[in-house]
Design a protein around this motif. Structure first.
Motif, PDB file in Angstrom:
ATOM      1  N   UNK A  83       0.876  -1.172   0.000  1.00 35.50           N
ATOM      2  CA  UNK A  83       0.000   0.000   0.000  1.00 35.50           C
ATOM      3  C   UNK A  83       0.911   1.219   0.000  1.00 35.50           C
ATOM      4  N   UNK A  84       1.108   1.801  -1.180  1.00 32.12           N
ATOM      5  CA  UNK A  84       2.039   2.923  -1.316  1.00 32.12           C
ATOM      6  C   UNK A  84       1.339   4.278  -1.248  1.00 32.12           C
ATOM      7  N   UNK A 155      -6.915 -11.450   4.848  1.00 37.63           N
ATOM      8  CA  UNK A 155      -5.694 -11.481   5.663  1.00 37.63           C
ATOM      9  C   UNK A 155      -4.546 -10.662   5.065  1.00 37.63           C
ATOM     10  N   UNK A 156      -4.872  -9.473   4.593  1.00 36.79           N
ATOM     11  CA  UNK A 156      -3.847  -8.580   4.048  1.00 36.79           C
ATOM     12  C   UNK A 156      -3.529  -7.464   5.034  1.00 36.79           C
ATOM     13  N   UNK A 157      -2.251  -7.239   5.303  1.00 33.76           N
ATOM     14  CA  UNK A 157      -1.867  -6.091   6.126  1.00 33.76           C
ATOM     15  C   UNK A 157      -1.762  -4.832   5.276  1.00 33.76           C
ATOM     16  N   UNK A 158      -1.695  -5.006   3.953  1.00 36.95           N
ATOM     17  CA  UNK A 158      -1.575  -3.856   3.046  1.00 36.95           C
ATOM     18  C   UNK A 158      -2.856  -3.036   2.967  1.00 36.95           C
ATOM     19  N   UNK A 159      -3.881  -3.425   3.715  1.00 35.10           N
ATOM     20  CA  UNK A 159      -5.058  -2.571   3.813  1.00 35.10           C
ATOM     21  C   UNK A 159      -4.711  -1.291   4.573  1.00 35.10           C
ATOM     22  N   UNK A 160      -3.642  -1.356   5.341  1.00 33.63           N
ATOM     23  CA  UNK A 160      -3.182  -0.191   6.098  1.00 33.63           C
ATOM     24  C   UNK A 160      -2.105   0.541   5.298  1.00 33.63           C
ATOM     25  N   UNK A 161      -2.184   1.854   5.284  1.00 31.99           N
ATOM     26  CA  UNK A 161      -1.224   2.664   4.530  1.00 31.99           C
ATOM     27  C   UNK A 161       0.210   2.323   4.928  1.00 31.99           C
ATOM     28  N   UNK A 162       1.076   2.232   3.936  1.00 33.13           N
ATOM     29  CA  UNK A 162       2.514   1.993   4.107  1.00 33.13           C
ATOM     30  C   UNK A 162       2.858   0.564   4.521  1.00 33.13           C
ATOM     31  N   UNK A 163       1.915  -0.346   4.503  1.00 36.25           N
ATOM     32  CA  UNK A 163       2.178  -1.744   4.860  1.00 36.25           C
ATOM     33  C   UNK A 163       2.406  -2.582   3.602  1.00 36.25           C
ATOM     34  N   UNK A 164       3.141  -3.696   3.760  1.00 36.52           N
ATOM     35  CA  UNK A 164       3.467  -4.587   2.651  1.00 36.52           C
ATOM     36  C   UNK A 164       3.151  -6.026   3.020  1.00 36.52           C
ATOM     37  N   UNK A 165       2.615  -6.775   2.059  1.00 36.45           N
ATOM     38  CA  UNK A 165       2.348  -8.199   2.243  1.00 36.45           C
ATOM     39  C   UNK A 165       3.292  -9.018   1.379  1.00 36.45           C
ATOM     40  N   UNK A 166       3.706 -10.163   1.918  1.00 33.72           N
ATOM     41  CA  UNK A 166       4.571 -11.087   1.192  1.00 33.72           C
ATOM     42  C   UNK A 166       3.720 -12.288   0.785  1.00 33.72           C
TER      43      UNK A 166
END
Length: 202
Positions: A83-84, A155-166
């Motif tokens: 989430x960029x 189950x994505x953390x990229x829903x939050x700004x500046x977070x990244x999922x692998x």
């Protein structure tokens, strides 16, 4: 001495006098009021909603082609989803499409390629498949046909700004794949779409 109301001329003079008095009172109200004013500027900036896949590399092998897949084989690819933007997201969906390259690999919903996506809380380890998760692993998309539209990802953390999922994207060719799948080839397009968070009052 008062104005006589008995003659026509007297009545006219009296009317003029009353009008003049009313105008004087109105004038006092117009020019005698106190006033005050103030002003302020309110700056408003729109947020940005943006997700991005990482550049090709060890953690982003989604675009690397694979050949020689047989019924029962699984192909594992890695990709980071970030989430960029500067805003949280409400959801991320995935649409996959083979376009003009559709074949028995993609048109056979049960006997063709099946897609599974998992998330690891840290980068996946291993220089080649099978990859391992040294952190917490969760299911992002349960096994389903490779082709689908607007599938919700969990189950994505990229829903939050500046977070990244692998993410690990696993594609399995069904053991029941038909003979028509032999030698078939398809190129699958993956389109991830982020939706802004629920509107709020600020």
């Amino acid at each position: 001495m008062g104005i006589s109301m008995k003659t026509t001329s007297g009545k006219i003079l009296a009317s003029v006098a009353l009008v003049g008095t009313a105008a004087a009172v109105a004038g006092m109200g117009t020019y005698g009021a106190f006033t005050s004013s103030t002003a302020a500027n309110a700056a408003v900036t729109a947020g940005t909603v943006q997700i991005a896949l990482g550049a090709p590399g060890a953690n982003n092998t989604l675009s690397v082609p694979v050949g020689g897949v047989l019924p029962g084989d699984t192909v594992e690819k890695l990709v980071t989803l970030a989430n960029t933007g500067d805003s949280d997201l409400n959801a991320v969906t995935l649409t996959t499409d083979a376009g003009a390259t559709a074949s028995a690999l993609t048109t056979e919903a049960v006997d063709g390629l099946q897609l599974t996506i998992e998330n690891c809380s840290v980068a996946w380890t291993g220089t080649a498949a099978p990859y391992s998760c040294a952190g917490t692993k969760s299911v992002v998309l349960a096994s389903s046909p490779i082709i689908g539209a607007n599938r919700a990802l969990a189950n994505l953390t990229a829903l939050t700004a500046a977070k990244t999922d692998y993410l690990k994207v696993s594609t399995t060719l069904a053991k029941s794949a038909p003979n028509t799948a032999q030698g078939a080839s398809s190129t699958i397009g993956f389109a991830f779409s982020g939706t802004q968070r629920t509107e709020t009052v600020k």
